[in-house]
Design a protein around this motif. Structure first.
Motif, PDB file in Angstrom:
ATOM      1  N   ASN A  31       0.834  -1.188   0.000  1.00  0.00           N
ATOM      2  CA  ASN A  31       0.000   0.000   0.000  1.00  0.00           C
ATOM      3  C   ASN A  31       0.870   1.239   0.000  1.00  0.00           C
ATOM      4  OD1 ASN A  31       0.361   1.127   2.882  1.00  0.00           O
ATOM      5  ND2 ASN A  31      -0.249  -0.987   3.293  1.00  0.00           N
ATOM      6  N   GLN A  33       0.725   5.316   1.520  1.00  0.00           N
ATOM      7  CA  GLN A  33      -0.003   6.171   2.463  1.00  0.00           C
ATOM      8  C   GLN A  33       0.472   7.614   2.315  1.00  0.00           C
ATOM      9  OE1 GLN A  33       0.145   4.495   6.471  1.00  0.00           O
ATOM     10  NE2 GLN A  33       0.381   2.429   5.626  1.00  0.00           N
ATOM     11  N   TYR A  35       0.719  11.309   4.439  1.00  0.00           N
ATOM     12  CA  TYR A  35       0.711  11.923   5.758  1.00  0.00           C
ATOM     13  C   TYR A  35       0.904  13.429   5.607  1.00  0.00           C
ATOM     14  CZ  TYR A  35       1.281   7.322   7.916  1.00  0.00           C
ATOM     15  OH  TYR A  35       1.097   6.036   8.326  1.00  0.00           O
ATOM     16  N   HIS A  45      -1.839  10.866   9.689  1.00  0.00           N
ATOM     17  CA  HIS A  45      -2.220  10.043   8.540  1.00  0.00           C
ATOM     18  C   HIS A  45      -3.423  10.647   7.829  1.00  0.00           C
ATOM     19  CE1 HIS A  45      -4.336   6.605   6.620  1.00  0.00           C
ATOM     20  NE2 HIS A  45      -3.098   6.295   6.276  1.00  0.00           N
ATOM     21  N   LEU A  48      -4.851   5.926   3.037  1.00  0.00           N
ATOM     22  CA  LEU A  48      -4.108   4.727   2.659  1.00  0.00           C
ATOM     23  C   LEU A  48      -4.767   4.148   1.417  1.00  0.00           C
ATOM     24  CD1 LEU A  48      -3.007   1.822   5.017  1.00  0.00           C
ATOM     25  CD2 LEU A  48      -4.186   1.350   2.880  1.00  0.00           C
ATOM     26  N   ARG A  50      -4.466   0.860  -1.238  1.00  0.00           N
ATOM     27  CA  ARG A  50      -3.858  -0.448  -1.400  1.00  0.00           C
ATOM     28  C   ARG A  50      -3.429  -0.655  -2.852  1.00  0.00           C
ATOM     29  NH1 ARG A  50      -4.580  -2.494   3.468  1.00  0.00           N
ATOM     30  NH2 ARG A  50      -6.414  -1.847   4.642  1.00  0.00           N
ATOM     31  N   GLU A  92       4.563   0.858   1.977  1.00  0.00           N
ATOM     32  CA  GLU A  92       4.770  -0.413   2.674  1.00  0.00           C
ATOM     33  C   GLU A  92       5.117  -1.421   1.592  1.00  0.00           C
ATOM     34  OE1 GLU A  92       1.909  -1.997   5.792  1.00  0.00           O
ATOM     35  OE2 GLU A  92       1.727  -3.507   4.218  1.00  0.00           O
ATOM     36  N   THR A  97       5.219  -5.918   6.236  1.00  0.00           N
ATOM     37  CA  THR A  97       4.182  -5.001   6.719  1.00  0.00           C
ATOM     38  C   THR A  97       4.618  -4.273   7.981  1.00  0.00           C
ATOM     39  OG1 THR A  97       3.144  -6.741   8.034  1.00  0.00           O
ATOM     40  CG2 THR A  97       2.352  -6.465   5.772  1.00  0.00           C
TER      41      THR A  97
ATOM     42  N   ASN B  32       3.536  -2.351  17.223  1.00  0.00           N
ATOM     43  CA  ASN B  32       4.846  -2.104  16.624  1.00  0.00           C
ATOM     44  C   ASN B  32       5.231  -0.675  17.013  1.00  0.00           C
ATOM     45  OD1 ASN B  32       4.559  -4.584  15.368  1.00  0.00           O
ATOM     46  ND2 ASN B  32       4.861  -3.781  13.297  1.00  0.00           N
ATOM     47  N   TYR B  34       8.232   2.587  16.607  1.00  0.00           N
ATOM     48  CA  TYR B  34       9.189   3.117  15.631  1.00  0.00           C
ATOM     49  C   TYR B  34       9.863   4.382  16.166  1.00  0.00           C
ATOM     50  CZ  TYR B  34       6.354   0.174  12.607  1.00  0.00           C
ATOM     51  OH  TYR B  34       5.676  -0.891  12.075  1.00  0.00           O
ATOM     52  N   TYR B  49      12.964  -0.027  14.710  1.00  0.00           N
ATOM     53  CA  TYR B  49      11.598  -0.425  14.961  1.00  0.00           C
ATOM     54  C   TYR B  49      11.585  -1.718  15.757  1.00  0.00           C
ATOM     55  CZ  TYR B  49      11.657  -3.672  10.922  1.00  0.00           C
ATOM     56  OH  TYR B  49      11.928  -4.679  10.022  1.00  0.00           O
ATOM     57  N   VAL B  51       8.934  -5.032  17.006  1.00  0.00           N
ATOM     58  CA  VAL B  51       7.656  -5.755  16.890  1.00  0.00           C
ATOM     59  C   VAL B  51       7.310  -6.474  18.188  1.00  0.00           C
ATOM     60  CG1 VAL B  51       7.928  -5.983  14.407  1.00  0.00           C
ATOM     61  CG2 VAL B  51       8.732  -7.821  15.908  1.00  0.00           C
ATOM     62  N   GLU B  59      17.890   0.162  11.468  1.00  0.00           N
ATOM     63  CA  GLU B  59      17.874   0.464  10.033  1.00  0.00           C
ATOM     64  C   GLU B  59      19.132   1.181   9.567  1.00  0.00           C
ATOM     65  OE1 GLU B  59      15.235  -0.210   7.587  1.00  0.00           O
ATOM     66  OE2 GLU B  59      15.114  -1.698   9.185  1.00  0.00           O
ATOM     67  N   LYS B  94       2.010   1.372  15.470  1.00  0.00           N
ATOM     68  CA  LYS B  94       0.912   0.875  14.665  1.00  0.00           C
ATOM     69  C   LYS B  94       0.508  -0.492  15.203  1.00  0.00           C
ATOM     70  CE  LYS B  94       2.654  -1.755  10.670  1.00  0.00           C
ATOM     71  NZ  LYS B  94       1.809  -2.956  10.855  1.00  0.00           N
ATOM     72  N   GLY B  98      -0.263  -6.504  10.399  1.00  0.00           N
ATOM     73  CA  GLY B  98      -1.035  -6.180   9.208  1.00  0.00           C
ATOM     74  C   GLY B  98      -0.659  -4.827   8.657  1.00  0.00           C
ATOM     75  N   SER B  99      -1.355  -4.457   7.588  1.00  0.00           N
ATOM     76  CA  SER B  99      -1.080  -3.180   6.917  1.00  0.00           C
ATOM     77  C   SER B  99      -1.969  -2.098   7.517  1.00  0.00           C
ATOM     78  CB  SER B  99      -1.357  -3.312   5.421  1.00  0.00           C
ATOM     79  OG  SER B  99      -0.479  -4.248   4.837  1.00  0.00           O
ATOM     80  N   TYR B 100      -1.376  -1.267   8.322  1.00  0.00           N
ATOM     81  CA  TYR B 100      -2.133  -0.206   8.978  1.00  0.00           C
ATOM     82  C   TYR B 100      -1.368   1.098   8.909  1.00  0.00           C
ATOM     83  CZ  TYR B 100      -4.283  -4.335  11.139  1.00  0.00           C
ATOM     84  OH  TYR B 100      -4.884  -5.537  11.351  1.00  0.00           O
ATOM     85  N   GLU B 101      -2.079   2.174   9.208  1.00  0.00           N
ATOM     86  CA  GLU B 101      -1.403   3.464   9.301  1.00  0.00           C
ATOM     87  C   GLU B 101      -0.593   3.519  10.579  1.00  0.00           C
ATOM     88  OE1 GLU B 101      -5.445   4.939   9.537  1.00  0.00           O
ATOM     89  OE2 GLU B 101      -4.727   6.402  11.006  1.00  0.00           O
ATOM     90  N   GLN B 102       0.365   4.456  10.596  1.00  0.00           N
ATOM     91  CA  GLN B 102       1.144   4.695  11.803  1.00  0.00           C
ATOM     92  C   GLN B 102       0.631   5.952  12.493  1.00  0.00           C
ATOM     93  OE1 GLN B 102       5.396   4.587  11.203  1.00  0.00           O
ATOM     94  NE2 GLN B 102       5.330   2.560  10.230  1.00  0.00           N
TER      95      GLN B 102
END
Lengths: 112, 113
Positions: A31, A33, A35, A45, A48, A50, A92, A97, B32, B34, B49, B51, B59, B94, B98-102
């Motif tokens: 995806n 995003q 910001y 944010h 987003l 995909r 991403e 992920t 997660n 960061y 980061y 988890v 990094e 976040k 899964g794929s989520y916003e931060q």
């Protein structure tokens, strides 16, 4: 070089005009995003999209994604002085992920 | 609802001094976490980061280290600051898996003199 690079680096417009910012990236993504960052603040944010989506809307924001060109655009319609901020795209990448890679940002100035 | 805190908001430290920046998240579990650094007028550079507790991914090899002593606590440290460590440090979280916003904290402005 950056995974995400925005252009232009800076944009100045009048209130009521539309603002378009572009983002290019290099590797396949899950995806992308967008910001926003007001000066001296944390990022917020916006939207987003995909990899299987081509367009998404949220209020005055419209985001498009072209995975064949590895690019995205953010359109802010009928801009306001309060939209003045820096805007960043973040990707991403596929198979990871856990993290985002941020671009260099576009500084938007909207004059009243 | 979830909240992320960072402190201090601003910090001025001499070269060679130690550093400890703290970030805590409320209202969620197993996030997660960061650490990013932003140079003036520039984009965000991901530093570390995590988890999970005790799991840190670095990094960028540099003068900094990170630790996660508790589920919702993330600490950025240095034993001896360099001038080049100056910048705006942002913590984010976040949901895991899964794929989520931060979600970003308010940031710490660090000036090394």
């Amino acid at each position: 070089s950056q995974q995400g690079e925005e252009d232009p680096q800076a944009l100045s417009i009048q209130e009521g005009e539309n603002a378009t910012m572009n983002c290019s990236y290099k590797t396949s993504i899950n995806n992308l995003q967008w910001y926003r960052q007001n000066s001296g603040r944390g990022l917020v944010h916006l939207i987003l999209i995909r990899s299987n989506e081509r367009e998404k809307h949220s209020g005055r924001l419209r985001v498009t994604l072209d995975t064949s060109k590895k690019s995205s655009s953010l359109l802010i319609t009928a801009s306001r002085a309060a939209d003045t901020a820096s805007y960043f795209c973040a990707t991403e990448i596929v198979y990871n992920t856990d993290k985002l890679i941020f671009g260099t940002g576009t500084r938007l100035q909207v004059f009243p | 609802s979830q909240t992320i805190h960072q402190w201090p908001a601003t910090l001025v430290q001499p070269v060679g001094s130690p550093l400890s920046l703290e970030c805590t998240v409320e209202g969620t579990s197993n996030p997660n976490l960061y650490w990013y650094r932003q140079a003036a007028g520039r984009g965000l550079q991901l530093l570390f980061y995590s988890v999970g507790i005790g799991q840190i991914s670095s990094e960028v090899p540099q003068n900094l280290s990170a630790s996660r002593p508790q589920d919702r606590q993330f600490i950025l440290s240095s034993k001896k600051l360099l001038l080049s460590d100056s910048g705006f440090y942002l913590c984010a979280w976040k949901p895991a898996g899964g794929s989520y916003e931060q979600y970003f904290g308010p940031g710490t402005r660090l000036t090394v003199t």
